[in-house]
Structures are given as structure tokens and as C-alpha cells.
Design a protein around this motif. Structure first.
Motif, PDB file in Angstrom:
ATOM      1  N   LEU A   1      -4.423   8.505   3.927  1.00 41.64           N
ATOM      2  CA  LEU A   1      -5.308   7.601   3.202  1.00 41.64           C
ATOM      3  C   LEU A   1      -4.733   6.192   3.164  1.00 41.64           C
ATOM      4  O   LEU A   1      -5.433   5.204   3.429  1.00 41.64           O
ATOM      5  CB  LEU A   1      -5.511   8.121   1.772  1.00 41.64           C
ATOM      6  N   LYS A   2      -3.450   6.080   2.854  1.00 47.36           N
ATOM      7  CA  LYS A   2      -2.799   4.772   2.754  1.00 47.36           C
ATOM      8  C   LYS A   2      -2.762   4.047   4.095  1.00 47.36           C
ATOM      9  O   LYS A   2      -2.993   2.836   4.170  1.00 47.36           O
ATOM     10  CB  LYS A   2      -1.378   4.935   2.213  1.00 47.36           C
ATOM     11  N   THR A   3      -2.482   4.783   5.157  1.00 50.87           N
ATOM     12  CA  THR A   3      -2.428   4.172   6.488  1.00 50.87           C
ATOM     13  C   THR A   3      -3.785   3.581   6.865  1.00 50.87           C
ATOM     14  O   THR A   3      -3.879   2.447   7.357  1.00 50.87           O
ATOM     15  CB  THR A   3      -2.008   5.214   7.541  1.00 50.87           C
TER      16      THR A   3
ATOM     17  N   ILE B   1       0.839  -1.197   0.000  1.00 51.47           N
ATOM     18  CA  ILE B   1       0.000   0.000   0.000  1.00 51.47           C
ATOM     19  C   ILE B   1       0.882   1.258   0.000  1.00 51.47           C
ATOM     20  O   ILE B   1       0.594   2.239  -0.703  1.00 51.47           O
ATOM     21  CB  ILE B   1      -0.955   0.010   1.208  1.00 51.47           C
ATOM     22  N   LYS B   2       1.945   1.222   0.750  1.00 52.47           N
ATOM     23  CA  LYS B   2       2.858   2.366   0.807  1.00 52.47           C
ATOM     24  C   LYS B   2       3.463   2.659  -0.554  1.00 52.47           C
ATOM     25  O   LYS B   2       3.675   3.825  -0.926  1.00 52.47           O
ATOM     26  CB  LYS B   2       3.964   2.095   1.837  1.00 52.47           C
TER      27      LYS B   2
ATOM     28  N   SER C   1     -14.136   6.469   8.096  1.00 54.01           N
ATOM     29  CA  SER C   1     -13.354   7.442   8.877  1.00 54.01           C
ATOM     30  C   SER C   1     -11.879   7.342   8.544  1.00 54.01           C
ATOM     31  O   SER C   1     -11.342   6.247   8.365  1.00 54.01           O
ATOM     32  CB  SER C   1     -13.548   7.206  10.377  1.00 54.01           C
ATOM     33  N   ILE C   2     -11.226   8.496   8.464  1.00 54.28           N
ATOM     34  CA  ILE C   2      -9.767   8.584   8.376  1.00 54.28           C
ATOM     35  C   ILE C   2      -9.291   9.006   9.756  1.00 54.28           C
ATOM     36  O   ILE C   2      -9.527  10.140  10.175  1.00 54.28           O
ATOM     37  CB  ILE C   2      -9.312   9.616   7.326  1.00 54.28           C
ATOM     38  N   VAL C   3      -8.677   8.091  10.480  1.00 56.29           N
ATOM     39  CA  VAL C   3      -8.278   8.357  11.859  1.00 56.29           C
ATOM     40  C   VAL C   3      -6.888   8.995  11.887  1.00 56.29           C
ATOM     41  O   VAL C   3      -5.926   8.435  11.351  1.00 56.29           O
ATOM     42  CB  VAL C   3      -8.289   7.061  12.697  1.00 56.29           C
ATOM     43  N   ARG C   4      -6.818  10.192  12.498  1.00 57.55           N
ATOM     44  CA  ARG C   4      -5.544  10.918  12.627  1.00 57.55           C
ATOM     45  C   ARG C   4      -5.415  11.460  14.036  1.00 57.55           C
ATOM     46  O   ARG C   4      -6.406  11.746  14.711  1.00 57.55           O
ATOM     47  CB  ARG C   4      -5.488  12.099  11.647  1.00 57.55           C
TER      48      ARG C   4
END
Length: 429
Positions: free
Chosen positions: A339-341, A243-244, A306-309
């Protein structure tokens, strides 16, 4: 109970194209359950792109459709020898194991599914006669055109590639279905079936098509390109690494495999899980390993993803639709790294139960090794057991040592230790 329109909407939602939708509507209006099938040829190792059709099958089941999962083993062999005949049997068994594991990980009720092999009916007298009838009707041009997007194209094409579309068209009749489901790359085969089945006196079926999901490097996600896809058994660190390395340029929403996977898999799975919660667990299997949607615990109502940050990086972002997420990415409000994480974590959540099932199943492990033998593995040479062959009389080491000892003993002087060694008496006068 959902009415006809609601069921039809569920069956067709998120599809790219529907051919013969009226056929399905008429069946639903009669109060019957539409019968459909999704097929795959067990060639290369199955990858996470399969989540796209398998997730959609949950919609069919929810709408009351009866689904057959079709493992096209004969097609696997015919498609330009992608799968050698001696490996097809093992690959078919491995595919069935993986697909069942995916359905269970998604919580899709497997007791509502039927599995079928191409060889179950394609080797029968009746099917072969129909195939001959079809061959007597179809032109070489039409057969080649129908398989152009699916069958591997080579300069000197094999006859097997021309048979491929006709066999797939006849499958609809012999599986007894009302519709066939597949990717939009199957469209030419679907229209081929719609044209030629009625010429044999058989009913025209409906055809439902998913959009194709780009690979991680752009282009089609393919089993033959390890850099374009993630294997169902890839370890968590391998998933994160792939993914990275995936193409995901900031602000670029075209040919973006990461965004496409969110749209085609993660959001539909999350939506399915939210619907399951609303209906009190009546859609998905209660013993599924993970039924939590891809929305964080603190997400506002209506969130589907959700995009968790961390707060120091702006805090989490919550989306009620893919369009909102796509818009934020296009406007560079959402960074590719975040996004990738999130996507890597979500994929590992989906794959964890599948990897666990494989690790606990020794039979599946044996089948996998036989289905996809290591091409770099060197065959161990077995040493031949030594067999002792006695030498002819007077030959060999024993005979040589005896001869040597005799030759050495002859020149020895008398020792005087015996009467025979004493000197003779002198003669008397």
C-alpha cells in the motif's frame, strides 16, 4: 447537459456534511450558476492535504459553479500571529503560485477560477462598518466558540482571535457568493455565519464541508508538524521516506492516514480522470502533464485504483471502489508495504509537475525564501571598509623611523671621504 439533480449530486458527492443544500438546489433549478468560495489563510507551508479541497473544486466547476479562491491574508496575521505581518505578503504570493501549480497538475481549468485577497475588501470603509455592527451584536462567548476549532487556543487569548469568525462570516457577503466550502473543522464558523449574517440584513448562505484527512502519524495533517504532512516541494526520496515511516498497522483501518489519503485524494483524482476519458477530454485541460488514472494499463474495466505487485508476490490487485480496498486491508489481504509503495509512487506523480514548475520559476524561488526564511541561517557580518586617518605631525611610523635614523647616524666616525673630514693642519712655529 446535466439536469438539476445531477449537478447537485456532483456538487455534494464525497462531502461529509451539507448545510443549506436547498439554497443550491433552488439556484440550479432557476438555471443559474451557483457562486462559491474556498478560502485559506497563508500561514505555514502548504502541504498535500490541500489536494483534498482542490480536487473537490473540480466537481464544482464541472457542475457549472463559479469559484473564488480566497487567500485570507488579514486572517493569517490575526490568527495568533502565525504569520508575522512582514511575511504575509510573500506567503500570499507563494500560496497563489503553489495553488495554481496544483490546479494545473490536476488539469483543473484555471481560467474558470477567480483569486481574491482578504485585504481587497476587508480594509474598506464599508466592510469595517459592518464589522463594527457585528461586534455590537456578537457576544464574546459566541465568538470564542465559533473559532474554537480553527483559531489557535491559548490561555491568554488575543482579541484578534475573537474577530476571526466575524470577518469570515462577512467575507461571504463581500465576495458575493451563494456557498462557502471548507473542512468540517470550519462548521462552528459556518453556523455562526448562518446565525449572524441575517441579523445584519444579509442572506444566509449554504455551507459545504469536506472530511478532515488524518496526518501521516495520526491526528490532523498540520503545517506546523513536519512529520504529519508532505510538502508540495518535498523531493521524491523524501516523500518515500515519510510514507515509509507513516503509521499503517496491518489490518488497522482506523486513524490510518495512508488509507484516508487514498479515499480523499487518489481515488477522486483517478475517478475525475476516468470521467474525463469517457467524455473525450471535455472536463480537464488537454495540456495537463498527467491525465492517467491510478489504475494500471492491464486493469479490468471499472478499475479506479490498482496496487501493482510482482507476480511472485501475488500479482496486482484492482479495485472499483475504496470500500473494496479498505476491506482487503482490514482482512490483511493487502500488506502495508504494498500500500505504501503504491501511494508514494502516486503522490510523486502528482507532485512532479509542481516541483518542475517551481524549479523553472526563479521568481517563485525568491518569494519562497522570503516567505519562509531559514530560522537557522546566520546573518553574514559585513566587514567595515578600512579608512586611513593620517597621524598628527611628528607622530606615526614615518616620524618614528626618521627619529631612529638620526639617532643612529650621530656617533658614526669620520670616513675621510670629504674635505670636511680631513684633519686640521698642524700649527707652524
Amino acid at each position: 447537459m446535466a439536469d438539476t439533480e445531477e449537478k447537485y449530486e456532483m456538487i455534494t458527492r464525497r462531502l461529509q456534511e451539507v448545510l443549506g443544500g436547498d439554497i443550491i438546489k433552488a439556484i440550479l433549478a432557476d438555471g443559474r450558476h451557483p457562486k462559491g468560495y474556498w478560502g485559506t489563510a497563508p500561514t505555514g507551508r502548504p502541504h498535500i492535504g490541500y489536494f483534498v479541497p482542490l480536487t473537490k473544486i473540480a466537481d464544482f466547476l464541472q457542475a457549472g459553479a463559479e469559484m473564488t479562491i480566497y487567500l485570507a491574508d488579514i486572517h493569517a496575521f490575526l490568527d495568533n500571529m502565525k504569520a508575522p505581518l512582514e511575511l504575509v505578503e510573500y506567503r500570499t504570493k507563494y500560496y497563489k503560485f503553489v495553488l495554481l501549480a496544483v490546479f494545473k497538475s490536476l488539469g483543473i481549468p484555471t481560467h474558470k477560477l477567480k483569486f481574491s485577497l482578504g485585504s481587497d475588501h476587508q480594509l474598506t470603509k464599508e466592510f469595517n462598518m459592518d464589522n463594527y455592527r457585528l461586534c455590537a451584536t456578537v457576544t464574546e462567548h459566541d465568538a470564542k466558540k465559533a473559532g474554537a476549532e480553527v483559531v489557535k487556543q491559548v490561555e491568554s487569548a488575543l482579541l484578534s482571535g475573537l474577530l476571526y469568525p466575524g470577518l469570515q462570516a462577512l467575507d461571504e457577503q463581500y465576495l458575493g457568493v451563494d456557498f462557502q466550502f471548507g473542512g468540517v473543522d470550519q462548521r462552528k464558523i459556518f453556523t455562526f455565519a448562518e446565525l449572524y449574517l441575517p441579523r445584519l440584513g444579509y442572506t444566509k448562505r449554504a455551507h459545504l464541508m469536506n472530511a478532515m484527512v488524518p496526518g501521516l502519524a495520526g491526528g490532523k495533517m498540520s503545517s506546523s508538524d513536519p512529520n504529519s504532512k508532505i510538502d508540495f516541494l518535498d523531493a521524491p526520496e523524501v516523500v518515500r521516506k515519510k510514507i515509509k515511516a507513516a503509521f499503517c498497522e496491518e489490518g488497522n483501518v482506523a486513524e490510518n492516514g495512508i488509507l484516508s489519503f487514498i479515499e480523499a485524494v487518489l481515488i477522486p483524482v483517478s475517478q475525475l480522470r476516468l470521467e474525463n476519458i469517457k467524455q473525450g477530454g471535455g472536463i480537464l485541460e488537454k495540456n495537463a502533464p498527467d491525465l492517467k488514472p491510478f489504475a494500471s494499463d492491464d486493469a479490468p474495466e471499472g478499475t479506479i485504483f490498482s496496487i501493482v505487485r510482482d507476480e511472485k508476490f501475488g500479482g496486482s490487485s484492482h479495485y472499483s471502489s475504496f470500500e473494496q480496498l479498505k476491506s482487503d486491508f482490514a482482512e490483511k489481504k493487502l500488506h502495508p508495504k504494498d500500500l505504501k509503495t503504491t501511494v508514494a509512487d502516486a503522490i510523486n506523480r502528482l507532485l512532479d509537475p509542481i516541483r518542475k514548475s517551481f524549479a523553472e520559476d526563479e521568481e517563485a524561488q525568491k518569494i519562497e525564501k522570503m516567505a519562509y526564511p531559514d530560522p537557522n541561517a546566520k546573518e553574514k557580518k559585513q566587514k567595515k571598509p578600512k579608512v586611513y586617518h593620517p597621524p598628527p605631525p611628528g607622530k606615526g611610523k614615518t616620524a618614528a623611523s626618521l627619529e631612529g635614523s638620526t639617532a643612529t647616524a650621530a656617533p658614526n666616525p669620520p670616513t675621510g671621504d670629504s674635505a670636511e673630514d680631513e684633519p686640521a693642519p698642524a700649527p707652524t712655529a
